[in-house]
Design a protein around this motif. Structure first.
Motif, PDB file in Angstrom:
ATOM      1  N   ILE A   1       0.857  -1.184   0.000  1.00 17.65           N
ATOM      2  CA  ILE A   1       0.000   0.000   0.000  1.00 17.65           C
ATOM      3  C   ILE A   1       0.893   1.233   0.000  1.00 17.65           C
ATOM      4  CG2 ILE A   1      -0.276  -0.076   2.523  1.00 17.65           C
ATOM      5  CD1 ILE A   1      -3.176   1.031   2.011  1.00 17.65           C
ATOM      6  N   HIS A   2       0.557   2.178  -0.879  1.00 18.45           N
ATOM      7  CA  HIS A   2       1.317   3.416  -1.022  1.00 18.45           C
ATOM      8  C   HIS A   2       0.465   4.564  -0.485  1.00 18.45           C
ATOM      9  CE1 HIS A   2       4.112   1.349  -3.717  1.00 18.45           C
ATOM     10  NE2 HIS A   2       3.045   0.816  -4.282  1.00 18.45           N
ATOM     11  N   TYR A   3       1.100   5.432   0.284  1.00 15.51           N
ATOM     12  CA  TYR A   3       0.422   6.594   0.857  1.00 15.51           C
ATOM     13  C   TYR A   3       0.985   7.855   0.210  1.00 15.51           C
ATOM     14  CZ  TYR A   3      -0.550   3.163   4.532  1.00 15.51           C
ATOM     15  OH  TYR A   3      -0.938   2.048   5.227  1.00 15.51           O
ATOM     16  N   PHE A   4       0.113   8.751  -0.187  1.00 18.23           N
ATOM     17  CA  PHE A   4       0.534  10.003  -0.812  1.00 18.23           C
ATOM     18  C   PHE A   4       0.049  11.194   0.008  1.00 18.23           C
ATOM     19  CE2 PHE A   4       0.512   6.885  -4.194  1.00 18.23           C
ATOM     20  CZ  PHE A   4       1.725   7.138  -4.803  1.00 18.23           C
ATOM     21  N   ALA A   5       0.807  12.272  -0.046  1.00 18.97           N
ATOM     22  CA  ALA A   5       0.459  13.563   0.566  1.00 18.97           C
ATOM     23  C   ALA A   5       0.028  13.405   2.027  1.00 18.97           C
ATOM     24  CB  ALA A   5      -0.590  14.276  -0.277  1.00 18.97           C
ATOM     25  N   SER A   6      -1.198  13.831   2.364  1.00 23.99           N
ATOM     26  CA  SER A   6      -1.639  13.811   3.758  1.00 23.99           C
ATOM     27  C   SER A   6      -1.704  12.396   4.329  1.00 23.99           C
ATOM     28  CB  SER A   6      -2.998  14.499   3.908  1.00 23.99           C
ATOM     29  OG  SER A   6      -3.979  13.837   3.137  1.00 23.99           O
ATOM     30  N   ALA A   7      -1.946  11.395   3.499  1.00 26.55           N
ATOM     31  CA  ALA A   7      -1.962  10.006   3.975  1.00 26.55           C
ATOM     32  C   ALA A   7      -0.565   9.593   4.430  1.00 26.55           C
ATOM     33  CB  ALA A   7      -2.483   9.068   2.891  1.00 26.55           C
ATOM     34  N   SER A   8       0.450  10.005   3.681  1.00 27.79           N
ATOM     35  CA  SER A   8       1.831   9.715   4.056  1.00 27.79           C
ATOM     36  C   SER A   8       2.217  10.457   5.330  1.00 27.79           C
ATOM     37  CB  SER A   8       2.774  10.095   2.912  1.00 27.79           C
ATOM     38  OG  SER A   8       4.106   9.884   3.280  1.00 27.79           O
ATOM     39  N   THR A   9       1.809  11.691   5.432  1.00 29.99           N
ATOM     40  CA  THR A   9       2.097  12.481   6.628  1.00 29.99           C
ATOM     41  C   THR A   9       1.447  11.846   7.855  1.00 29.99           C
ATOM     42  OG1 THR A   9       2.261  14.501   5.324  1.00 29.99           O
ATOM     43  CG2 THR A   9       1.875  14.768   7.683  1.00 29.99           C
ATOM     44  N   TYR A  10       0.205  11.413   7.722  1.00 28.16           N
ATOM     45  CA  TYR A  10      -0.525  10.848   8.858  1.00 28.16           C
ATOM     46  C   TYR A  10       0.089   9.533   9.318  1.00 28.16           C
ATOM     47  CZ  TYR A  10      -4.430  10.205  12.009  1.00 28.16           C
ATOM     48  OH  TYR A  10      -5.192  10.073  13.137  1.00 28.16           O
ATOM     49  N   THR A  11       0.446   8.663   8.372  1.00 27.91           N
ATOM     50  CA  THR A  11       0.993   7.348   8.733  1.00 27.91           C
ATOM     51  C   THR A  11       2.484   7.409   9.053  1.00 27.91           C
ATOM     52  OG1 THR A  11       1.528   6.771   6.439  1.00 27.91           O
ATOM     53  CG2 THR A  11      -0.673   6.144   7.268  1.00 27.91           C
ATOM     54  N   GLY A  12       3.159   8.444   8.555  1.00 27.67           N
ATOM     55  CA  GLY A  12       4.606   8.517   8.709  1.00 27.67           C
ATOM     56  C   GLY A  12       5.331   7.580   7.765  1.00 27.67           C
ATOM     57  N   LYS A  13       4.619   7.093   6.767  1.00 31.53           N
ATOM     58  CA  LYS A  13       5.182   6.129   5.815  1.00 31.53           C
ATOM     59  C   LYS A  13       4.773   6.502   4.398  1.00 31.53           C
ATOM     60  CE  LYS A  13       4.704   2.386   9.141  1.00 31.53           C
ATOM     61  NZ  LYS A  13       4.092   1.098   9.425  1.00 31.53           N
ATOM     62  N   GLN A  14       5.598   6.090   3.450  1.00 24.63           N
ATOM     63  CA  GLN A  14       5.216   6.235   2.047  1.00 24.63           C
ATOM     64  C   GLN A  14       4.646   4.925   1.506  1.00 24.63           C
ATOM     65  OE1 GLN A  14       8.642   7.751  -0.048  1.00 24.63           O
ATOM     66  NE2 GLN A  14       8.276   9.817   0.678  1.00 24.63           N
ATOM     67  N   THR A  15       5.075   3.830   2.085  1.00 24.06           N
ATOM     68  CA  THR A  15       4.598   2.519   1.656  1.00 24.06           C
ATOM     69  C   THR A  15       4.763   1.513   2.789  1.00 24.06           C
ATOM     70  OG1 THR A  15       4.758   0.876  -0.124  1.00 24.06           O
ATOM     71  CG2 THR A  15       6.817   1.805   0.674  1.00 24.06           C
TER      72      THR A  15
END
Length: 87
Positions: free
Chosen positions: A6-20
């Motif tokens: 699973i890949h996280y972009f923008a605010s999703a990446s910021t919230y999880t602290g992860k890009q993938t």
């Protein structure tokens, strides 16, 4: 254990602290947001409500409103994509 990526972009990446990251597969698409909420409390309200989700290279309806049952399988790629604006 079989997984999907699973890949996280923008605010999703910021919230999880992860890009993938990798999560256990198979997983019914309709359970994806519940799974993410369990891992990252508050993400549904703060991020996911306005995000698009892609499975492979196609946007998908996480709620399954069309009556279909979609399952994220081993080796699949999912992306959480917040709204994009341009100016």
């Amino acid at each position: 254990m079989p997984t999907f990526q699973i890949h996280y972009f923008a605010s999703a990446s910021t919230y999880t602290g992860k890009q993938t990251e990798h999560l256990a597969a198979p997983l019914p698409l309709s359970q994806l947001f519940d799974t993410l909420e369990a891992l990252y409390p508050g993400i549904r309200e703060k991020v996911l409500v306005s995000c698009g989700v892609s499975l492979g290279e196609e946007y998908v309806d996480v709620n399954g409103d069309d009556g279909s049952v979609v399952v994220i399988g081993p080796g699949d790629e999912v992306a959480i994509i917040p709204p994009v604006s341009s100016g």
